[in-house]
Write an enzyme that holds these catalytic residues in place. Structure first.
Site, PDB file in Angstrom:
ATOM      1  N   GLU A  34     -31.971 -59.617  48.576  1.00 42.21           N
ATOM      2  CA  GLU A  34     -31.745 -60.074  47.186  1.00 42.21           C
ATOM      3  C   GLU A  34     -31.002 -61.414  47.146  1.00 42.21           C
ATOM      4  O   GLU A  34     -30.142 -61.641  46.291  1.00 42.21           O
ATOM      5  CB  GLU A  34     -31.070 -58.973  46.352  1.00 42.21           C
ATOM      6  CG  GLU A  34     -31.996 -57.766  46.251  1.00 42.21           C
ATOM      7  CD  GLU A  34     -31.630 -56.730  45.223  1.00 42.21           C
ATOM      8  OE1 GLU A  34     -31.135 -57.090  44.146  1.00 42.21           O
ATOM      9  OE2 GLU A  34     -31.877 -55.545  45.505  1.00 42.21           O
ATOM     10  N   ILE A  48     -40.921 -54.970  51.798  1.00 43.99           N
ATOM     11  CA  ILE A  48     -40.769 -54.358  50.468  1.00 43.99           C
ATOM     12  C   ILE A  48     -40.201 -52.925  50.569  1.00 43.99           C
ATOM     13  O   ILE A  48     -40.794 -52.048  51.193  1.00 43.99           O
ATOM     14  CB  ILE A  48     -42.117 -54.383  49.694  1.00 43.99           C
ATOM     15  CG1 ILE A  48     -42.670 -55.828  49.683  1.00 43.99           C
ATOM     16  CG2 ILE A  48     -41.933 -53.853  48.273  1.00 43.99           C
ATOM     17  CD1 ILE A  48     -41.722 -56.916  49.181  1.00 43.99           C
ATOM     18  N   GLY A  79     -39.695 -66.700  51.111  1.00 44.41           N
ATOM     19  CA  GLY A  79     -38.521 -65.832  51.104  1.00 44.41           C
ATOM     20  C   GLY A  79     -37.501 -66.374  50.117  1.00 44.41           C
ATOM     21  O   GLY A  79     -37.615 -66.166  48.907  1.00 44.41           O
TER      22      GLY A  79
HETATM   23  C1  LIG Z   1     -34.453 -54.486  54.809  1.00 47.16           C
HETATM   24  C2  LIG Z   1     -34.953 -55.465  53.798  1.00 47.16           C
HETATM   25  C3  LIG Z   1     -35.388 -55.023  52.559  1.00 47.16           C
HETATM   26  C4  LIG Z   1     -35.928 -55.921  51.630  1.00 47.16           C
HETATM   27  N1  LIG Z   1     -36.429 -55.453  50.438  1.00 47.16           N
HETATM   28  C5  LIG Z   1     -37.089 -56.311  49.617  1.00 47.16           C
HETATM   29  C6  LIG Z   1     -37.766 -55.836  48.434  1.00 47.16           C
HETATM   30  O1  LIG Z   1     -37.723 -54.648  48.094  1.00 47.16           O
HETATM   31  N2  LIG Z   1     -38.473 -56.731  47.685  1.00 47.16           N
HETATM   32  C7  LIG Z   1     -38.545 -58.044  48.026  1.00 47.16           C
HETATM   33  O2  LIG Z   1     -39.221 -58.788  47.320  1.00 47.16           O
HETATM   34  N3  LIG Z   1     -37.909 -58.531  49.109  1.00 47.16           N
HETATM   35  C8  LIG Z   1     -37.186 -57.699  49.923  1.00 47.16           C
HETATM   36  N4  LIG Z   1     -36.556 -58.175  51.044  1.00 47.16           N
HETATM   37  C9  LIG Z   1     -36.663 -59.604  51.369  1.00 47.16           C
HETATM   38  C10 LIG Z   1     -35.373 -60.400  51.217  1.00 47.16           C
HETATM   39  O3  LIG Z   1     -35.065 -60.584  49.879  1.00 47.16           O
HETATM   40  C11 LIG Z   1     -35.582 -61.723  51.996  1.00 47.16           C
HETATM   41  O4  LIG Z   1     -35.569 -61.391  53.376  1.00 47.16           O
HETATM   42  C12 LIG Z   1     -34.542 -62.756  51.672  1.00 47.16           C
HETATM   43  O5  LIG Z   1     -34.648 -63.221  50.353  1.00 47.16           O
HETATM   44  C13 LIG Z   1     -34.609 -63.979  52.623  1.00 47.16           C
HETATM   45  O6  LIG Z   1     -35.898 -64.444  52.766  1.00 47.16           O
HETATM   46  P1  LIG Z   1     -36.499 -64.682  54.255  1.00 47.16           P
HETATM   47  O7  LIG Z   1     -36.266 -63.429  55.014  1.00 47.16           O
HETATM   48  O8  LIG Z   1     -37.890 -65.173  54.147  1.00 47.16           O
HETATM   49  O9  LIG Z   1     -35.591 -65.788  54.893  1.00 47.16           O
HETATM   50  P2  LIG Z   1     -35.754 -67.404  54.725  1.00 47.16           P
HETATM   51  O10 LIG Z   1     -35.854 -67.744  53.288  1.00 47.16           O
HETATM   52  O11 LIG Z   1     -36.811 -67.867  55.641  1.00 47.16           O
HETATM   53  O12 LIG Z   1     -34.349 -67.907  55.240  1.00 47.16           O
HETATM   54  C14 LIG Z   1     -34.031 -68.089  56.616  1.00 47.16           C
HETATM   55  C15 LIG Z   1     -32.651 -68.726  56.677  1.00 47.16           C
HETATM   56  O13 LIG Z   1     -32.681 -70.021  56.056  1.00 47.16           O
HETATM   57  C16 LIG Z   1     -31.700 -70.078  55.027  1.00 47.16           C
HETATM   58  N5  LIG Z   1     -32.176 -70.921  53.926  1.00 47.16           N
HETATM   59  C17 LIG Z   1     -33.372 -70.845  53.279  1.00 47.16           C
HETATM   60  N6  LIG Z   1     -33.428 -71.778  52.325  1.00 47.16           N
HETATM   61  C18 LIG Z   1     -32.250 -72.426  52.328  1.00 47.16           C
HETATM   62  C19 LIG Z   1     -31.682 -73.497  51.574  1.00 47.16           C
HETATM   63  N7  LIG Z   1     -32.339 -74.062  50.566  1.00 47.16           N
HETATM   64  N8  LIG Z   1     -30.436 -73.923  51.881  1.00 47.16           N
HETATM   65  C20 LIG Z   1     -29.724 -73.332  52.888  1.00 47.16           C
HETATM   66  N9  LIG Z   1     -30.212 -72.328  53.646  1.00 47.16           N
HETATM   67  C21 LIG Z   1     -31.442 -71.876  53.361  1.00 47.16           C
HETATM   68  C22 LIG Z   1     -31.504 -68.628  54.580  1.00 47.16           C
HETATM   69  O14 LIG Z   1     -30.285 -68.445  53.913  1.00 47.16           O
HETATM   70  C23 LIG Z   1     -31.596 -67.905  55.922  1.00 47.16           C
HETATM   71  O15 LIG Z   1     -30.347 -68.012  56.577  1.00 47.16           O
HETATM   72  C24 LIG Z   1     -35.978 -57.298  51.946  1.00 47.16           C
HETATM   73  C25 LIG Z   1     -35.490 -57.746  53.181  1.00 47.16           C
HETATM   74  C26 LIG Z   1     -35.006 -56.851  54.106  1.00 47.16           C
HETATM   75  C27 LIG Z   1     -34.529 -57.371  55.446  1.00 47.16           C
END
Ligand SMILES: Cc1cc2nc3c(=O)[nH]c(=O)nc-3n(C[C@H](O)[C@H](O)[C@H](O)COP(=O)(O)OP(=O)(O)OC[C@H]3O[C@@H](n4cnc5c(N)ncnc54)[C@H](O)[C@@H]3O)c2cc1C
Length: 382
Positions: free
Chosen positions: A366, A157, A131
Site C-alpha cells: 500500500e 494481489i 508498482g
Molecule cells: C505481500 C504483498 C501483498 C500485496 N497485496 C497487494 C494487493 O492486494 N493489491 C495490490 O494492488 N497490490 C498489492 N501489493 C503490491 C504492493 O502495493 C507493491 O509491491 C508496492 O506498491 C511497491 O511496488 P513494486 O513492488 O512494484 O516496487 P517498485 O515500485 O518497483 O519499487 C522498487 C523500489 O523503488 C522505490 N521507488 C519507486 N519509485 C520511486 C520514486 N519515485 N522515488 C523513490 N523511490 C522509488 C520503491 O520505494 C522501492 O524501494 C502487495 C505486495 C506484497 C509484497
C-alpha cells in the site's frame, strides 16, 4: 482534547483482543509453517462481524466507526499479522470500493455477503511493470458490443484466490484523456469469468498464511455495467482507497509492534543471565522503554489520522505519516525483540522469529516508505 475511546470502541477492542489471544495466536505458528490460509478462522471472524466493521448494518456491516475498525485490526494483527492483512485487504481494499463508489445495484449485489464475511473480495492495482507508479497501468479494458474486453496482468494481489474469494476489482486503462494521460477505470471481475486466471500463490518471506497471487486476463469479458462509479474515475478512486488503507496498515503495524514488545518483555523477565533476569539490565530496559514509547506514538498517529477521516477532513498527510512511522516502528521493534531473545530469537519456535520475517512487507505494501515520504514532501510544497 479528549483521548478516551467510546464504549463501542472499547467493546470492539476487547472482543478482538480476546479473540486474537484465544483463537488466533495458538494457530499462528502452524499456519506460518505450512503457509495455510485459515478459512475456518476467517469465516468465524465473519460471523463475529469483524469482516464488515465499518459498513452500515443495512449492507450487512457492523456499523462501527473507522477508528474502531483500525483498533480491531491492531488487536487481530497482534494475534497474527497474516490474519490481520487478510481482514485489512478484504475490508479496506476489497469491500470499501463498493461502499464508496458502487451504484445502488452493485451495493445490493455485492456488499451484504462481503460485509458479513461470507465471501472475500480483492483489489488489483499492482502490475508486474506498474508498482509505485500505479498510474502506469498497462491492463486494458475495451468496450465492445456492451462488454468490456480485458487483457493484462496483475501482481501480488491479496485474497485473490482463497476458497472464499468471489472476485476482484482491477484498475484498467479504458482510453486516453484529452491531455494525453491514461483514462483509468475500476472494473469488477467476478471469479469464474472466462479469460480470468488466478495464478498459484507466491512463496513469501512472511505473511505466509495470507493469500497473494498473480492474476492474468486474456480476452476476459464482463458486462458494461461492471465498472465502479464513473468511467475514468479509477485513479481518483484508488487514491482515496489508499489513504484509508494506509491508516489501516499503520494500525496493523502497531499490532505487530505490540506483539514484539509483549514477547520481548515476557522473555526478558524470565531469561536469567549473570544470576538475574535480563530485564534487570539497563541495556535491555532501555530497548523495552524505546519500543513502548515508539509504539504509543505510532498508535496516536493512526488514531489522529482515523479521527480526521471520521470528521471528513483532509488526512492524506497524516495517513502517510502514520503508515510510514508505524511500519518503521514495527521493524525496529521486531529487530529489538529478536535481539532481546538472543540466539533463541533466531529459532522458528519463538514467535519473534516469525514477526521479524513478516514485518518487512509493512514498509512495502500500500505504498512503500519512499512513496509515503514523497507524498509528505509533496504536501510540504516540494
Ligand atoms: C505481500 C504483498 C501483498 C500485496 N497485496 C497487494 C494487493 O492486494 N493489491 C495490490 O494492488 N497490490 C498489492 N501489493 C503490491 C504492493 O502495493 C507493491 O509491491 C508496492 O506498491 C511497491 O511496488 P513494486 O513492488 O512494484 O516496487 P517498485 O515500485 O518497483 O519499487 C522498487 C523500489 O523503488 C522505490 N521507488 C519507486 N519509485 C520511486 C520514486 N519515485 N522515488 C523513490 N523511490 C522509488 C520503491 O520505494 C522501492 O524501494 C502487495 C505486495 C506484497 C509484497
Amino acid at each position: 482534547m479528549d483521548f478516551s475511546l467510546s464504549s463501542e470502541q472499547i467493546a470492539i477492542r476487547d472482543t478482538c483482543r480476546a479473540f486474537a489471544e484465544q483463537e488466533i495466536k495458538p494457530l499462528a505458528e502452524a499456519l506460518d509453517a505450512t503457509g495455510t490460509f485459515p478459512s475456518e478462522l476467517i469465516r468465524k471472524m465473519g460471523e463475529l462481524g469483524l469482516l464488515g466493521l465499518p459498513f452500515p448494518e443495512e449492507f450487512g456491516g457492523a456499523g462501527a466507526d473507522f477508528l474502531a475498525y483500525c483498533i480491531a485490526l491492531e488487536e487481530i494483527s497482534r494475534g497474527d499479522v497474516s490474519v490481520g492483512i487478510t481482514m485489512e485487504a478484504h475490508t479496506s481494499l476489497g469491500t470499501s470500493p463498493f461502499f464508496l463508489f458502487g451504484s445502488p445495484g452493485q451495493k445490493a449485489r455485492f456488499l451484504p455477503s462481503l460485509a458479513r464475511g461470507e465471501q472475500l473480495w480483492a483489489f488489483g492495482l499492482t502490475e508486474p511493470e506498474a508498482g509505485s507508479d500505479s498510474g502506469a497501468t498497462q491492463t486494458r479494458a475495451v468496450l465492445h458490443d456492451g462488454l468490456w474486453h480485458i487483457n493484462g496482468s496483475k501482481a501480488f494481489i491479496t485474497n485473490a484466490g482463497t476458497d472464499m474469494t468471489a472476485g476482484v476489482t482491477i484498475t484498467a486503462v479504458t482510453g486516453q484523456l484529452p491531455d494525453g494521460r491514461k483514462e483509468i477505470t475500476n472494473v469488477i471481475v467476478p471469479r469464474g469469468t472466462p479469460g480470468y486466471t488466478i495464478g498459484q500463490p507466491y512463496k513469501k518471506m512472511g505473511w505466509k498464511a495470507s493469500d497473494t497471487r498473480p492474476l492474468a486476463f486474456e480476452d476476459c469479458m464482463v458486462p458494461e455495467e461492471n465498472i465502479l462509479g464513473k468511467r475514468g474515475d479509477g485513479f481518483k478512486q484508488f487514491m482515496q482507497i489508499l489513504d484509508a488503507g494506509r491508516v489501516a496498515i499503520a494500525a496493523l503495524s502497531v499490532g505487530l509492534a505490540q506483539a514484539c514488545l509483549d514477547e520481548a518483555l515476557s522473555y526478558a523477565k524470565q531469561r536469567k543471565q549473570f544470576n538475574q533476569p535480563i530485564s534487570k539490565f539497563q541495556a535491555i530496559q532501555f530497548k523495552l522503554a524505546d519500543m513502548d514509547t515508539e509504539i504509543e506514538l505510532a498508535r496516536l498517529m493512526y488514531y489522529k489520522a482515523a479521527w480526521l477521516q471520521m470528521q471528513g477532513k483532509p488526512y492524506t498527510r497524516e495517513a502517510s505519516m502514520a503508515k510510514l512511522f508505524a511500519s518503521e516502528t514495527a521493524k525496529r521493534a521486531a529487530d529489538q525483540a529478536v535481539q532481546i531473545h538472543g540466539g533463541y530469537g533466531f529459532m522458528d519456535e519463538y514467535p519473534v522469529s516469525r514477526y521479524w520475517r513478516s514485518v518487512k512487507v509493512n514498509e512495502i505494501g500500500e505504498g512503500t516508505s519512499e512513496v509515503q515520504r514523497l507524498v509528505i514532501a509533496k504536501l510540504l510544497g516540494c
